[in-house]
Design a protein around this motif. Structure first.
Motif, PDB file in Angstrom:
ATOM      1  N   ASP B 228      47.094  30.692  38.666  1.00 44.60           N
ATOM      2  CA  ASP B 228      45.847  31.424  38.867  1.00 44.60           C
ATOM      3  C   ASP B 228      45.494  31.551  40.342  1.00 44.60           C
ATOM      4  O   ASP B 228      44.725  32.419  40.725  1.00 44.60           O
ATOM      5  N   ARG B 229      46.048  30.670  41.159  1.00 46.02           N
ATOM      6  CA  ARG B 229      45.720  30.812  42.572  1.00 46.02           C
ATOM      7  C   ARG B 229      46.342  32.055  43.182  1.00 46.02           C
ATOM      8  O   ARG B 229      46.023  32.421  44.295  1.00 46.02           O
ATOM      9  N   PHE B 230      47.253  32.697  42.470  1.00 52.88           N
ATOM     10  CA  PHE B 230      47.800  33.953  42.986  1.00 52.88           C
ATOM     11  C   PHE B 230      46.949  35.152  42.605  1.00 52.88           C
ATOM     12  O   PHE B 230      47.147  36.238  43.116  1.00 52.88           O
ATOM     13  N   THR B 231      46.056  34.968  41.642  1.00 52.94           N
ATOM     14  CA  THR B 231      45.379  36.117  41.061  1.00 52.94           C
ATOM     15  C   THR B 231      44.729  36.985  42.124  1.00 52.94           C
ATOM     16  O   THR B 231      44.866  38.199  42.122  1.00 52.94           O
ATOM     17  N   ARG B 232      44.037  36.316  43.045  1.00 59.78           N
ATOM     18  CA  ARG B 232      43.318  37.088  44.056  1.00 59.78           C
ATOM     19  C   ARG B 232      44.287  37.946  44.897  1.00 59.78           C
ATOM     20  O   ARG B 232      44.027  39.114  45.135  1.00 59.78           O
ATOM     21  N   ASP B 233      45.407  37.353  45.285  1.00 59.04           N
ATOM     22  CA  ASP B 233      46.373  38.108  46.080  1.00 59.04           C
ATOM     23  C   ASP B 233      46.949  39.267  45.277  1.00 59.04           C
ATOM     24  O   ASP B 233      47.164  40.358  45.797  1.00 59.04           O
ATOM     25  N   GLU B 234      47.194  39.000  44.001  1.00 63.73           N
ATOM     26  CA  GLU B 234      47.750  40.071  43.172  1.00 63.73           C
ATOM     27  C   GLU B 234      46.758  41.210  43.038  1.00 63.73           C
ATOM     28  O   GLU B 234      47.130  42.378  43.121  1.00 63.73           O
ATOM     29  N   LEU B 235      45.481  40.850  42.870  1.00 66.79           N
ATOM     30  CA  LEU B 235      44.459  41.896  42.773  1.00 66.79           C
ATOM     31  C   LEU B 235      44.395  42.686  44.073  1.00 66.79           C
ATOM     32  O   LEU B 235      44.261  43.903  44.065  1.00 66.79           O
ATOM     33  N   ARG B 236      44.535  41.967  45.181  1.00 69.48           N
ATOM     34  CA  ARG B 236      44.442  42.652  46.467  1.00 69.48           C
ATOM     35  C   ARG B 236      45.567  43.677  46.605  1.00 69.48           C
ATOM     36  O   ARG B 236      45.351  44.795  47.042  1.00 69.48           O
ATOM     37  N   SER B 237      46.783  43.303  46.196  1.00 65.96           N
ATOM     38  CA  SER B 237      47.852  44.291  46.345  1.00 65.96           C
ATOM     39  C   SER B 237      47.685  45.412  45.325  1.00 65.96           C
ATOM     40  O   SER B 237      48.082  46.554  45.590  1.00 65.96           O
ATOM     41  N   GLN B 238      47.060  45.098  44.175  1.00 65.55           N
ATOM     42  CA  GLN B 238      46.751  46.171  43.227  1.00 65.55           C
ATOM     43  C   GLN B 238      45.778  47.169  43.845  1.00 65.55           C
ATOM     44  O   GLN B 238      45.910  48.377  43.667  1.00 65.55           O
ATOM     45  N   VAL B 239      44.805  46.658  44.588  1.00 73.48           N
ATOM     46  CA  VAL B 239      43.827  47.548  45.213  1.00 73.48           C
ATOM     47  C   VAL B 239      44.505  48.412  46.274  1.00 73.48           C
ATOM     48  O   VAL B 239      44.236  49.608  46.396  1.00 73.48           O
ATOM     49  N   THR B 240      45.426  47.789  47.033  1.00 70.22           N
ATOM     50  CA  THR B 240      46.175  48.576  48.012  1.00 70.22           C
ATOM     51  C   THR B 240      46.925  49.706  47.322  1.00 70.22           C
ATOM     52  O   THR B 240      46.938  50.846  47.788  1.00 70.22           O
ATOM     53  N   ALA B 241      47.559  49.380  46.205  1.00 66.85           N
ATOM     54  CA  ALA B 241      48.282  50.405  45.458  1.00 66.85           C
ATOM     55  C   ALA B 241      47.321  51.480  44.960  1.00 66.85           C
ATOM     56  O   ALA B 241      47.650  52.664  44.951  1.00 66.85           O
ATOM     57  N   PHE B 242      46.121  51.047  44.583  1.00 70.16           N
ATOM     58  CA  PHE B 242      45.138  52.014  44.106  1.00 70.16           C
ATOM     59  C   PHE B 242      44.738  52.968  45.222  1.00 70.16           C
ATOM     60  O   PHE B 242      44.595  54.171  45.005  1.00 70.16           O
TER      61      PHE B 242
END
Lengths: 311, 517
Positions: B228-242
């Motif tokens: 779960d500590r990766f979740t924030r980073d994963e969301l951040r790269s999702q936002v970049t992709a968005f």
């Protein structure tokens, strides 16, 4: 595309979906890009130039295509200094020498005195025949009676001269041996060239190939690959493993973990009987995923794995 | 294949050429065959197929994707269906050429959420808030298709420029500014955590309800907690992709309004390796640095090959006779005498004044990576005084950030902070000329702008006489050499001066022309 054979081979694959299904059945889960490009390489009859980071399955792809299409895999492993004699064909000098010596002793036994003239012509034709030819991978692939997949692995390691040789072989699928004449392929081989891009391949070669860059797979695909290769790992743990690896790839490491290392890591976890991915498990086994000490140190900091036991 | 499609393919290839992806006629023919072989049913497969036929190296992929999105758009007009729907975008490339279809698209009823031309700020904010909620949900679900659809709607509702009547254009920047997608990360995190509580096996106590800060730091670590500590980073790269999705969508809408040719010329970002060093900002430097390692490896391969070839020369009689024993005294394989070619020295003399500092720093980093390939590397920096930087550069561990090591230019300046090539050359000749010998390759890095001072040609000639090679890499375009206070054209008469404006030229130099002997 001029017909190389009398009648062109039937295509190996019927559609992109067919490629995907058959490669999957052969144990290789292709991304859509890979399946599409393999299909095209087959349809267009062009060699496939595969680039990408180490360990994403470039070589595996060629093996899987061979398995899926029921062809024999012929592999030319390139290295610095590989030459025509190692790639194409070579005359078996030692055997030729033996043959000549045997002829000479046989002649003196007859007591005729001279073994000159007409004997020599016959002998020369004899020692430059198929019997004394040592076919190397390229010639093997061309001469093969059955369909083949020719894998030229790590082409960037080889010298530039080999590229010239490949250009000739790949444009006509024919090889000329001066003493024997031109040998033309019976089946057009499916050619896969792989490169790790340590050297720029020449434009001429690139132009003749379809280009495929294999990158790290998407998280979803990697999960499927891991569960295929390491079936003992339960689904939740597989997902955790793939997320961890994905995170590591985003750190700027000297060598990012590849698919092969993800699978190794999954096997490690099975061997350890780990139920959960915990900070301790990750820290103690990071060496499976990362191969440089400073990468490990950086990952420990970035993933917040520090513990009193580790400095 | 229709003629319209042929025309489009050719225009597409021409647009690619404009961005440095050299697609020749044979490649375009291949691309046509590709279209025939896989058809137009699946846009992503078409993209991959055309990429295989038209691209030649991986670095071209971002440019290819952007141009592809402009020339083979996912839909026409307002998107009613998401990519991936079976019958949504089958004939997209064809419809673009068909004026009737375009008209049809334009007359489609515009959705109720569209900002009216005179809408006030509060209304915009309300719409943005609604879209942000949807974004947070889509991020939490990690639903790619929902994100794609959302990007289209964001452009549609927030990206329309006020003077649309005259230009009909869209702004992805405006849309993203209004939406501020990064603010959705926290909400998405909260949703994911709420969701985790419902899952029976979740085993987390969810104590830190407000954000991801508490995740994984306390309590017994369990499997889900650790990752779960990766979740924030994963969301951040999702936002970049968005963000990228929104930009792609904007280009598509603009291409429709203004023509694909125009948009693909101006709106497609040039690849990092073609960006001039002189314009590179700090953020680009990171990207540039990532290309160093492959360059160093390439030079290493080249030098190894050169060294290997050098060992073929005169025949070693003794060893040849020795090896002929196995073939009955017939010398079948001559053995060659080994020559041991010396590894060359390299001396770098770099202008570190602010105008070219970005370029010089980058090249010095490259030299650091190459250090193992040369017998000895010495690095000198100057603005108007020369100082040796070798220790600072070479002793640093690989991978550490060196750019700050040169920030202290105090040692390199005297009286003023402008570069003075003449004074620097004099200084170098006076104090460090012993670094240059008959095996030395000297690399001079700088723009040769003397600020009106004495250029000291004679001193440069002296260095050239002593060294094996002297190469000057100039980050200015050759057309600007000799303009203003530049004396590049005069220096170029003395040394081998090369234009080195971007990574691709630097790569060309390192892999093909750099003198390595």
């Amino acid at each position: 595309m001029g017909g190389v054979t009398e009648q062109p081979d039937p295509p190996r694959f019927a559609s992109v979906d067919d490629v995907r299904d058959r490669l999957s059945a052969a144990g290789y889960l292709p991304s859509d890009a890979i399946a599409t490009t393999v299909f095209l390489a087959d349809r267009l009859g062009k060699p496939l130039l595969v680039e990408g980071p180490a360990g994403v399955g470039k070589t595996e792809l060629a093996k899987a295509v061979a398995a899926a299409s029921g062809a024999r895999l012929v592999r030319l492993q390139c290295y610095e200094g590989v030459d025509e004699a190692r790639a194409l064909y070579e005359w078996n000098h030692a055997k030729q020498l033996l043959r000549i010596t045997a002829e000479r002793t046989g002649g003196s036994d007859d007591g005729s005195g001279s073994a000159g003239g007409g004997d020599w012509d016959a002998l020369r034709d004899n020692i430059f025949s198929e019997e004394f030819l040592l076919p190397r991978p390229l010639l093997t692939a061309i001469r093969s009676e059955e369909p083949v997949v020719l894998l030229v692995d790590e082409l960037d390691k080889a010298d530039v001269e080999i590229e010239g040789l490949l250009l000739e072989v790949l444009s006509d699928y024919a090889v000329t041996v001066p003493e024997l004449g031109t040998i033309t392929a019976r089946h057009r081989p499916f050619v896969v060239l792989t490169s790790n891009a340590t050297r720029e391949l020449s434009e001429a070669l690139r132009r003749r190939c379809l280009f495929l860059h294999i990158d790290y797979p998407s998280a979803e695909l990697e999960q499927r690959i891991v569960s295929l290769r390491a079936p003992g790992l339960d689904a939740a743990l597989t997902e955790s493993v793939v997320r961890l690896v994905g995170r590591l790839r985003e750190l700027r490491l000297r060598k990012a973990p590849s698919v092969a290392e993800t699978v190794d890591w999954a096997h490690t976890l099975i061997a350890l009987g780990a139920e959960d991915l915990t900070a301790d498990v990750v820290r103690d086994n990071l060496g499976v995923l990362l191969k440089h000490q400073d990468d490990i140190a950086r990952a420990v900091v970035a993933l917040d794995l520090t513990s009193p036991g580790l400095t | 294949m229709t003629a319209a499609l042929d025309t489009r393919l050719v225009a597409f290839a021409r647009a690619l050429r404009g961005h440095g992806v050299v697609a020749g006629t044979s490649e375009v023919v291949d691309a046509g065959l590709v279209m025939q072989a896989i058809g137009l049913e699946d846009r992503e497969r078409l993209r991959e197929g055309l990429a295989a036929a038209l691209m030649r190296r991986a670095g071209q992929r971002p440019v290819f994707d952007e141009v592809f999105d402009v020339w083979f758009p996912a839909a026409v007009g307002l998107r009613t269906a998401v990519e991936g729907d079976p019958d949504a975008d089958t004939d997209a490339p064809d419809t673009v050429n068909n004026p009737r279809n375009r008209q049809l698209a334009d007359t489609r009823p515009v959705r109720q959420l569209t900002i009216a031309r005179n809408s006030d700020a509060t209304e915009v904010r309300a719409i943005a808030q609604a879209l942000r909620d949807e974004l947070a949900q889509a991020l939490a679900d990690n639903d790619i298709r929902a994100l794609d659809a959302l990007a289209a709607r964001v452009v549609e509702t927030l990206g329309r420029l006020p003077n649309e009547a005259s230009t009909g254009s869209w702004s992805g920047q405006q849309a993203l500014d209004a939406l501020a997608p990064q603010t959705a990360i926290a909400a998405a995190l909260a949703r994911i955590q709420d969701g985790a509580l419902d899952v029976p096996g979740g085993s987390g106590d969810g104590s830190g309800g407000s954000g991801g800060a508490g995740a994984g730091t306390a309590g017994p670590p369990s499997g889900s907690r650790f990752v779960d500590r990766f979740t924030r980073d994963e969301l951040r790269s999702q936002v970049t992709a968005f963000r990228r999705r929104v930009e792609t969508e904007t280009r598509r809408r603009n291409a429709e309004a203004r023509g694909a040719e125009r948009i693909s010329r101006y709106a497609v970002r040039p690849p990092a390796e073609d960006q001039p060093f002189l314009l590179s900002g700090r953020t680009d430097v990171d990207e540039l640095r990532r290309t160093i390692a492959p360059l160093a490896r390439k030079l290493a391969t080249r030098m190894a090959a050169r060294r290997k070839r050098a060992s073929r020369g005169s025949i070693d009689i003794r060893r040849t006779l020795r090896s002929s024993m196995s073939t009955g005294g017939v010398p079948m394989r001559p053995a060659y005498a080994h020559r041991r070619p010396a590894r060359p020295d390299i001396v770098v003399l770099a202008d570190l004044s602010s105008s070219v500092a970005g370029f010089s720093r980058f090249t010095i980093l490259l030299v650091q990576a190459l250090a193992a390939q040369f017998r000895r590397v010495r690095i000198f920096g100057f603005v108007n005084v020369v100082d040796e930087l070798t220790d600072a550069v070479v002793s640093a561990a690989p991978g550490t950030d060196l750019s700050t090591a040169f920030d202290d230019t105090a040692r390199l300046t005297r009286w003023h902070r402008n570069s003075d090539y003449g004074a620097a050359l004099h200084d170098f000749a006076a104090h460090h000329l012993d670094a240059v010998g008959h095996r030395t390759t000297v690399l001079i890095l700088g723009d040769a702008r003397t600020n009106g001072t004495d250029p000291a040609y004679d001193v440069l000639r002296e260095i050239v006489d002593r060294a094996r090679h002297v190469v000057w890499l100039n980050p200015e375009p050759a057309s600007a050499w000799g303009s203003g206070d530049s004396v590049a054209h005069r220096y170029a008469e003395i040394v081998d001066m090369r234009e080195c404006r971007n990574i691709s030229q630097l790569r060309q130099f390192v892999t093909r022309t750099m003198p390595v002997r």
